[in-house]
Scaffold this motif. Structure first.
Motif, PDB file in Angstrom:
ATOM      1  N   VAL A 709       0.868  -1.176   0.000  1.00 36.38           N
ATOM      2  CA  VAL A 709       0.000   0.000   0.000  1.00 36.38           C
ATOM      3  C   VAL A 709       0.906   1.227   0.000  1.00 36.38           C
ATOM      4  CG1 VAL A 709      -1.762   1.284   1.249  1.00 36.38           C
ATOM      5  CG2 VAL A 709      -1.814  -1.223   1.222  1.00 36.38           C
ATOM      6  N   ASN A 710       0.653   2.119  -0.926  1.00 34.23           N
ATOM      7  CA  ASN A 710       1.573   3.214  -1.134  1.00 34.23           C
ATOM      8  C   ASN A 710       0.828   4.525  -1.314  1.00 34.23           C
ATOM      9  OD1 ASN A 710       3.837   4.761  -1.793  1.00 34.23           O
ATOM     10  ND2 ASN A 710       3.740   4.204  -3.942  1.00 34.23           N
ATOM     11  N   GLN A 711       1.201   5.523  -0.558  1.00 31.47           N
ATOM     12  CA  GLN A 711       0.774   6.882  -0.878  1.00 31.47           C
ATOM     13  C   GLN A 711       1.816   7.465  -1.809  1.00 31.47           C
ATOM     14  OE1 GLN A 711       0.763   9.740   2.285  1.00 31.47           O
ATOM     15  NE2 GLN A 711       0.395  11.434   0.878  1.00 31.47           N
ATOM     16  N   GLN A 712       1.384   7.863  -2.948  1.00 30.51           N
ATOM     17  CA  GLN A 712       2.337   8.333  -3.929  1.00 30.51           C
ATOM     18  C   GLN A 712       3.066   9.589  -3.466  1.00 30.51           C
ATOM     19  OE1 GLN A 712      -0.774   7.854  -7.218  1.00 30.51           O
ATOM     20  NE2 GLN A 712       1.151   7.788  -8.318  1.00 30.51           N
ATOM     21  N   SER A 713       4.289   9.748  -3.952  1.00 34.77           N
ATOM     22  CA  SER A 713       5.115  10.900  -3.620  1.00 34.77           C
ATOM     23  C   SER A 713       4.741  12.075  -4.508  1.00 34.77           C
ATOM     24  CB  SER A 713       6.593  10.548  -3.818  1.00 34.77           C
ATOM     25  OG  SER A 713       7.381  11.706  -3.881  1.00 34.77           O
ATOM     26  N   ALA A 714       4.410  13.203  -3.890  1.00 38.88           N
ATOM     27  CA  ALA A 714       4.104  14.403  -4.663  1.00 38.88           C
ATOM     28  C   ALA A 714       5.326  14.871  -5.434  1.00 38.88           C
ATOM     29  CB  ALA A 714       3.596  15.502  -3.741  1.00 38.88           C
ATOM     30  N   ASP A 715       6.484  14.824  -4.793  1.00 44.02           N
ATOM     31  CA  ASP A 715       7.705  15.230  -5.477  1.00 44.02           C
ATOM     32  C   ASP A 715       8.005  14.288  -6.630  1.00 44.02           C
ATOM     33  OD1 ASP A 715       9.937  17.247  -5.193  1.00 44.02           O
ATOM     34  OD2 ASP A 715      11.106  15.401  -5.254  1.00 44.02           O
ATOM     35  N   GLY A 716       7.747  12.991  -6.417  1.00 44.59           N
ATOM     36  CA  GLY A 716       7.956  12.024  -7.489  1.00 44.59           C
ATOM     37  C   GLY A 716       7.004  12.252  -8.657  1.00 44.59           C
ATOM     38  N   LEU A 717       5.746  12.607  -8.355  1.00 44.42           N
ATOM     39  CA  LEU A 717       4.796  12.909  -9.422  1.00 44.42           C
ATOM     40  C   LEU A 717       5.234  14.128 -10.220  1.00 44.42           C
ATOM     41  CD1 LEU A 717       1.407  12.269  -7.609  1.00 44.42           C
ATOM     42  CD2 LEU A 717       2.206  11.087  -9.660  1.00 44.42           C
ATOM     43  N   SER A 718       5.729  15.165  -9.506  1.00 42.46           N
ATOM     44  CA  SER A 718       6.197  16.368 -10.196  1.00 42.46           C
ATOM     45  C   SER A 718       7.395  16.051 -11.076  1.00 42.46           C
ATOM     46  CB  SER A 718       6.557  17.450  -9.173  1.00 42.46           C
ATOM     47  OG  SER A 718       7.017  18.615  -9.817  1.00 42.46           O
ATOM     48  N   ALA A 719       8.322  15.235 -10.547  1.00 45.20           N
ATOM     49  CA  ALA A 719       9.485  14.851 -11.351  1.00 45.20           C
ATOM     50  C   ALA A 719       9.070  14.001 -12.551  1.00 45.20           C
ATOM     51  CB  ALA A 719      10.487  14.089 -10.482  1.00 45.20           C
ATOM     52  N   THR A 720       8.102  13.120 -12.348  1.00 41.11           N
ATOM     53  CA  THR A 720       7.605  12.302 -13.458  1.00 41.11           C
ATOM     54  C   THR A 720       6.952  13.175 -14.516  1.00 41.11           C
ATOM     55  OG1 THR A 720       7.266  10.410 -11.990  1.00 41.11           O
ATOM     56  CG2 THR A 720       6.030  10.432 -14.059  1.00 41.11           C
ATOM     57  N   GLU A 721       6.173  14.164 -14.073  1.00 38.25           N
ATOM     58  CA  GLU A 721       5.536  15.081 -15.026  1.00 38.25           C
ATOM     59  C   GLU A 721       6.578  15.771 -15.895  1.00 38.25           C
ATOM     60  OE1 GLU A 721       2.189  18.605 -14.749  1.00 38.25           O
ATOM     61  OE2 GLU A 721       4.029  18.760 -13.553  1.00 38.25           O
ATOM     62  N   TYR A 722       7.696  16.169 -15.283  1.00 36.08           N
ATOM     63  CA  TYR A 722       8.779  16.800 -16.049  1.00 36.08           C
ATOM     64  C   TYR A 722       9.362  15.831 -17.084  1.00 36.08           C
ATOM     65  CZ  TYR A 722      13.669  17.842 -17.029  1.00 36.08           C
ATOM     66  OH  TYR A 722      14.869  18.017 -17.668  1.00 36.08           O
ATOM     67  N   LEU A 723       9.608  14.583 -16.660  1.00 29.66           N
ATOM     68  CA  LEU A 723      10.166  13.602 -17.599  1.00 29.66           C
ATOM     69  C   LEU A 723       9.201  13.317 -18.738  1.00 29.66           C
ATOM     70  CD1 LEU A 723      11.775  11.110 -15.042  1.00 29.66           C
ATOM     71  CD2 LEU A 723      12.929  12.845 -16.419  1.00 29.66           C
ATOM     72  N   CYS A 724       7.898  13.366 -18.444  1.00 25.31           N
ATOM     73  CA  CYS A 724       6.902  13.212 -19.512  1.00 25.31           C
ATOM     74  C   CYS A 724       6.891  14.446 -20.412  1.00 25.31           C
ATOM     75  CB  CYS A 724       5.514  12.986 -18.911  1.00 25.31           C
ATOM     76  SG  CYS A 724       5.363  11.481 -17.915  1.00 25.31           S
ATOM     77  N   VAL A 726       9.315  16.431 -21.191  1.00 29.16           N
ATOM     78  CA  VAL A 726      10.469  16.506 -22.094  1.00 29.16           C
ATOM     79  C   VAL A 726      10.599  15.259 -22.965  1.00 29.16           C
ATOM     80  CG1 VAL A 726      11.708  18.048 -20.545  1.00 29.16           C
ATOM     81  CG2 VAL A 726      12.051  15.567 -20.356  1.00 29.16           C
ATOM     82  N   GLY A 727       9.677  14.302 -22.809  1.00 29.96           N
ATOM     83  CA  GLY A 727       9.665  13.132 -23.674  1.00 29.96           C
ATOM     84  C   GLY A 727      10.519  11.978 -23.218  1.00 29.96           C
ATOM     85  N   THR A 728      11.137  12.077 -22.052  1.00 35.02           N
ATOM     86  CA  THR A 728      11.933  10.947 -21.550  1.00 35.02           C
ATOM     87  C   THR A 728      11.045   9.735 -21.307  1.00 35.02           C
ATOM     88  OG1 THR A 728      13.498  12.471 -20.507  1.00 35.02           O
ATOM     89  CG2 THR A 728      13.506  10.190 -19.727  1.00 35.02           C
ATOM     90  N   ILE A 729       9.846   9.972 -20.801  1.00 36.42           N
ATOM     91  CA  ILE A 729       8.828   8.928 -20.658  1.00 36.42           C
ATOM     92  C   ILE A 729       7.695   9.248 -21.626  1.00 36.42           C
ATOM     93  CG2 ILE A 729       7.255   7.764 -19.063  1.00 36.42           C
ATOM     94  CD1 ILE A 729       8.979   8.672 -16.761  1.00 36.42           C
ATOM     95  N   ALA A 730       7.242   8.229 -22.336  1.00 38.33           N
ATOM     96  CA  ALA A 730       6.191   8.449 -23.338  1.00 38.33           C
ATOM     97  C   ALA A 730       4.927   8.985 -22.690  1.00 38.33           C
ATOM     98  CB  ALA A 730       5.893   7.142 -24.067  1.00 38.33           C
ATOM     99  N   MET A 731       4.376  10.055 -23.296  1.00 38.49           N
ATOM    100  CA  MET A 731       3.180  10.670 -22.727  1.00 38.49           C
ATOM    101  C   MET A 731       2.000   9.715 -22.687  1.00 38.49           C
ATOM    102  SD  MET A 731       2.877  14.652 -23.652  1.00 38.49           S
ATOM    103  CE  MET A 731       4.100  15.847 -23.121  1.00 38.49           C
ATOM    104  N   SER A 732       1.989   8.724 -23.563  1.00 35.51           N
ATOM    105  CA  SER A 732       0.871   7.784 -23.596  1.00 35.51           C
ATOM    106  C   SER A 732       0.981   6.704 -22.530  1.00 35.51           C
ATOM    107  CB  SER A 732       0.809   7.121 -24.987  1.00 35.51           C
ATOM    108  OG  SER A 732       2.027   6.421 -25.243  1.00 35.51           O
ATOM    109  N   SER A 733       2.088   6.675 -21.794  1.00 32.41           N
ATOM    110  CA  SER A 733       2.295   5.613 -20.803  1.00 32.41           C
ATOM    111  C   SER A 733       1.365   5.785 -19.616  1.00 32.41           C
ATOM    112  CB  SER A 733       3.748   5.622 -20.323  1.00 32.41           C
ATOM    113  OG  SER A 733       4.008   6.796 -19.573  1.00 32.41           O
ATOM    114  N   GLN A 734       1.158   4.681 -18.915  1.00 29.33           N
ATOM    115  CA  GLN A 734       0.350   4.715 -17.702  1.00 29.33           C
ATOM    116  C   GLN A 734       0.943   5.672 -16.680  1.00 29.33           C
ATOM    117  OE1 GLN A 734       0.055   0.880 -15.807  1.00 29.33           O
ATOM    118  NE2 GLN A 734      -0.992   1.665 -13.999  1.00 29.33           N
TER     119      GLN A 734
END
Length: 943
Positions: A709-724, A726-734
């Motif tokens: 059971v995990n409460q997601q990291s807000a900082d991790g979500l913000s960092a993931t949004e940045y990677l999405c 700039v295209g490092t992670i595909a925008m269509s990904s889950q």
């Protein structure tokens, strides 16, 4: 009879640990100490079968297939530990980073816990005398249920057993990382009083403690009663050089706090609108307020010394009462009762960083008609404004108790023993927190600074329009003005647990050629509940800039356990255990079965080879299941906008502060549909005692954990949004779609940039997986040195060999040992002590080495390749103690913790904007502490 040299060596080591400074009774008999220059191993060999933590079946072997680490009461005292929590947190297995008193404004400021092998704090099963502790009513990090160690009276503890690795087949839910069994005293030889006073070299933290205990008997009735009182003063940030001001040795010059700030929302930076150049506020923060400048931002009024006005340790007052009573009804029945009561009163100050007002909270931005710009105003409250931060501290009051009543004995003349007991635990928490009232604080600043609202802005028709009076904004206020819009809220929370437990045991169930087989069967059932009721104003917007969690629920449970120990051969013993747990939650059943297979192989008398394989689990906590939609405020780096401005990786610290330090409103919630967290666990190792005064053990441990059971990291979500972005992670990904959905942004004010982050949703979900491999080792050795007395040496070591974590099933597993953004845990910890004793004297030196951890910049880049990244050196602290017994019944001790007054490793990769330039979850700035202690036992029978 104890058959093994291993057991003899361990018993001897424990015996010396007790006699080196007189163990539980505290330093009282020089004559006995002299007589025990060498542990009497012949007496150890006469010990009968006993129940050891890690098995339900009494046995003559202390070391079994399950590794056990024991910390005696005297270990804690002579090594300088001041609390049970400190003794466990400094142990080698506690490698994980945890929040504590230094984490300003945390949800559980007054509680203490630990992380075994870097696993979540709720993955440890805590027992008191073999019975589960109740959970703390508050939630760790606003999300996780856990046990609070701060309320256990150290002077009432006999010893602590630590079982690393999954133990659910015997102890049920939560026992994934391990089990910690705190065994309290059952008898003392004479009435005793213990008095201690402590202080810190650099000020603050003065400690006073007194405890009294006595055992008495009346016919078949026996009782032990003990009481302990302790009062500790806080350490403030201004008491320490490292925390009294913004960092002076970092990657940039120190940067003052923004105490009076007007910030443009259209990219113009800070707008300095004070016609008096901050001259009216120079008396603030004890005369340190002045006009300041930030690179790439602009001018404002601020101070370099605002970090000092928060506490880094709590103001704490604790009262404990403990009673243990027995009544021998007959040879086959003994009634017993145990009560442990705790009252704790904690005070903390969060500092000026959490005591401020600004337009961003209620308005986002305002439109300044005179400047024709969208701006935010920010105003911190100084000690002069508030009448001293000591007068506005948050207060927390905890009342908890654990009551057990039962009976145990033997069925007639058989080999069957029984134990039937009922345990009720109850923990109530009142959080009396200092607040800014929303309507009143906004009304104050509207009447004194903003003036009446003049509709909405002419550009978007979305932002409130004002004509602020900046001459009035840059002014001190009186404490009476401050009190007009501040006060306290009361949040009440509670946990309770009822458990009826019955156990039957037969250590001689049937005969085998190699010895008797033993069995134990346990049936238990009960119910438990949790309630967290915040002040309604925290949820309806009545409190400015602050919210809280909420929720309540209860469930019933049932479990059955069986353990069978069979000596297959004279050298080989099999231990098998299984358990089934069933919880009824909101009309549905959540259940799980666990098992364990253990082997003990003794090829010869001085060597034990052991191994275990099994499963473990953790049922979702009541908070996981019943937490309502709950809010919180936090800060996050807007990595996406920083990246669009050209600040990423190494220079993200240079990103304008409006994007690098964004306050957002977070929301989270629980679910009754959550499934159990499951784990496969195994270990193997050996114990070797080549002589009766030496013992070595090494064990390798493995965890494979699913469905966390995990409460997601807000900082991790913000960092993931940045990677999405700039295209490092595909925008269509889950991963990207989840980040976009969970981050709510406002209207963009600057072309090419995203709107400001307003809200982030961080729910609880069964999605995460984790794997850990670790090694632990322990060594003890005793040496007589003739007329010079005797020496005892002990050492303990843990090393994390592997730790991977996977947020979502579709995401790659993250190597936490090599990705410092995700984890700053210690990879290794080692401690060692040497004790010398002679006649009336004994002395101990204890060293604790914390391994290397990532520096700040490595956590920003998530690697060690960029310039400035790296690891901090190991941090080694030394404690020392000496005890003298001038007369038979009196022991005098002097203890020094952190002998060399070592501060955290200097981390020059922190920027000058940091007020705590060290990892507060790993290190502390307490420095050298000194304690004097006296223990007196009344009566001629004292040992």
């Amino acid at each position: 009879m104890i058959k093994s040299k291993i057991t003899v060596a361990i018993v001897a080591a424990l015996a010396l640990g007790y006699t080196s400074a007189y163990a539980q009774s505290a330093q009282t008999d020089a004559t006995q100490q002299s007589a025990e220059q060498s542990p009497d191993t012949s007496k150890a060999k006469k010990l009968e079968a006993v129940t050891v933590t890690g098995s339900l079946i009494p046995q003559t072997q202390i070391e079994t297939a399950t590794p056990v680490i024991t910390i005696t009461a005297q270990d804690m005292k002579v090594r300088g530990f001041t609390t049970v929590a400190e003794a466990l947190q400094q142990s080698s297995f506690a490698t994980g980073s945890v929040q504590g008193a230094q984490s300003s404004a945390s949800f559980t400021q007054g509680a203490q816990t630990l992380s075994m092998f870097g696993l979540p704090v709720g993955f440890v099963k805590y027992l008191i005398d073999g019975r589960p502790m109740g959970n703390f009513p508050g939630l760790y990090n606003g999300s996780d249920a856990f046990n609070n160690l701060s309320g256990i009276p150290m002077d009432m503890v006999d010893h602590i057993d630590i079982l690393p690795g999954g133990q659910s087949s015997l102890y049920g839910s939560d026992a994934i990382a391990g089990v910690i069994n705190i065994v309290l005293k059952k008898h003392i030889d004479a009435p005793a009083i213990d008095v201690r006073y402590g202080w810190h070299k650099d000020g603050g933290g003065a400690d006073r403690r007194i405890s009294l205990a006595d055992s008495f008997s009346a016919g078949k009735f026996n009782a032990l009663v003990g009481v302990q009182f302790e009062k500790t003063q806080p350490i403030w940030g201004f008491d320490r050089d490292l925390t009294k001001q913004y960092f002076t040795q970092g990657t940039s010059a120190p940067v003052a706090s923004r105490d009076y700030l007007v910030n443009s929302g259209t990219g113009a930076g800070y707008l300095f609108e004070d016609p008096n150049n901050c001259s009216n506020v120079t008396s603030q923060f004890h005369g340190t307020e002045a006009k300041r400048h930030r690179t790439n931002s602009g001018d404002y009024c601020g101070s370099f010394y605002t970090p000092g006005y928060k506490t880094v340790t709590n103001d704490d007052k604790t009262v404990n009462l403990y009673t243990h009573t027995t009544f021998d009804v007959s040879d086959n029945l003994q009634l017993y009762g145990d009560l442990l009561y705790n009252y704790e009163e904690t005070k903390t100050a969060v500092g000026s960083s959490y005591t401020w007002w600004g337009t961003s909270v209620d308005y986002g931005y305002i439109y300044d008609e005179n400047l024709d710009d969208f701006v935010n105003l920010q105003r911190a409250f100084s000690p002069e404004d508030v009448g001293g931060y000591r007068n506005i501290m948050n207060k927390q009051y905890e009342n908890s108790y654990m009551l057990t009543l039962g009976g145990k004995g033997t069925f007639g003349q058989s080999n069957w023993d029984y134990d039937i007991g009922f345990t009720h635990s109850d923990d109530k928490l009142l959080s009396h927190d200092f607040q800014r009232f929303d309507g009143a604080i906004d009304a104050y600043f509207r009447s004194h600074v903003l003036g009446p609202q003049h509709g909405l802005d002419p550009y978007y028709g979305a932002y409130a329009a004002f004509s602020p009076d900046y001459a009035a904004f840059y002014q001190p206020m009186s404490p009476s003005d401050f009190r007009s819009f501040t006060g306290y809220t009361d949040t009440r929370s509670k946990t309770w647990d009822n458990m009826l437990r019955g156990q039957v045991t037969n250590a001689s169930l049937f005969a085998m050629p190699a010895g008797d087989a033993g069995i134990a069967v346990v049936v238990e059932g009960g119910n438990q509940g949790w309630s967290y009721v915040p002040d309604p104003r925290l949820l309806d917007g009545g409190i400015w800039g602050t919210t809280d969690v909420q929720g309540a629920g209860h469930r019933s449970r049932f479990a059955t356990t069986a353990e069978l120990k069979v000596p297959l051969l004279s050298q080989l013993t099999l231990d098998v255990s299984g358990r089934y747990d069933d919880y009824k939650v909101a009309g549905q059943n959540v259940n799980h079965g666990t098992y364990n297979l253990g082997l003990e192989y003794r090829p010869f008398e001085s060597l034990l080879l052991r191994g275990r394989y099994g499963s473990a689990f953790k049922v979702p906590t009541l908070a996981d299941e019943f937490q309502g939609l709950s809010g919180y405020y936090s800060q996050v780096v807007d990595y996406a906008n920083c990246g669009r401005l050209g600040y990423s990786g190494s220079n993200v610290a240079d990103c304008p502060t409006k994007y690098s330090d964004v306050q957002f409103f977070g929301q989270q919630s629980g679910s009754t549909s959550l499934k159990p967290i499951t784990a496969k666990v195994w270990s193997y190792g050996f114990v070797w005692a080549p002589m009766s005064k030496m013992s070595v053990s090494v064990d390798y441990l493995h965890w494979d954990i699913k469905n966390e059971v995990n409460q997601q990291s807000a900082d991790g979500l913000s960092a993931t949004e940045y990677l999405c972005d700039v295209g490092t992670i595909a925008m269509s990904s889950q991963t990207c779609q989840a980040a976009f959905d969970q981050i709510t942004r406002g209207t963009a004010l600057t072309p090419g940039l995203l709107g400001p982050i307003l809200e982030i949703y961080t729910p609880k979900v069964n999605v995460s997986n984790e794997q850990v491999n670790a090694i632990t080792a322990n060594f003890s050795y005793l040496q007589d040195i003739g007329a010079m007395g005797r020496l005892s040496f002990n050492a303990s070591y843990s090393d994390m060999l592997k730790h991977t974590y996977q947020d979502y099933p579709s995401d790659p597993a993250i190597d936490l040992l090599r990705h410092p953004y995700w984890s700053t845990d210690f990879k290794s910890k080692v401690n060692a002590s040497i004790t010398w004793s002679l006649d009336q004297w004994s002395a101990t030196v204890y060293a604790n080495r914390y391994g290397r951890t990532p520096n700040y910049l490595a956590t920003v880049y998530d690697d060690y390749a960029h310039k400035g990244t790296g690891k901090l050196p190991a941090w080694t602290l030394y404690n020392a103690s000496v005890t003298y017994n001038p007369i038979k019944n009196l022991g005098l001790s002097f203890l020094v913790n952190n002998v060399f007054n070592k501060m955290p490793p200097l981390d020059r990769s922190y920027p000058g904007t940091s007020g705590t330039p060290y990892n507060t979850d790993n290190y502390n700035v307490y420095g050298r502490a000194m304690y004097i202690e006296a223990n007196y036992k009344f009566g001629a029978g004292a040992k």
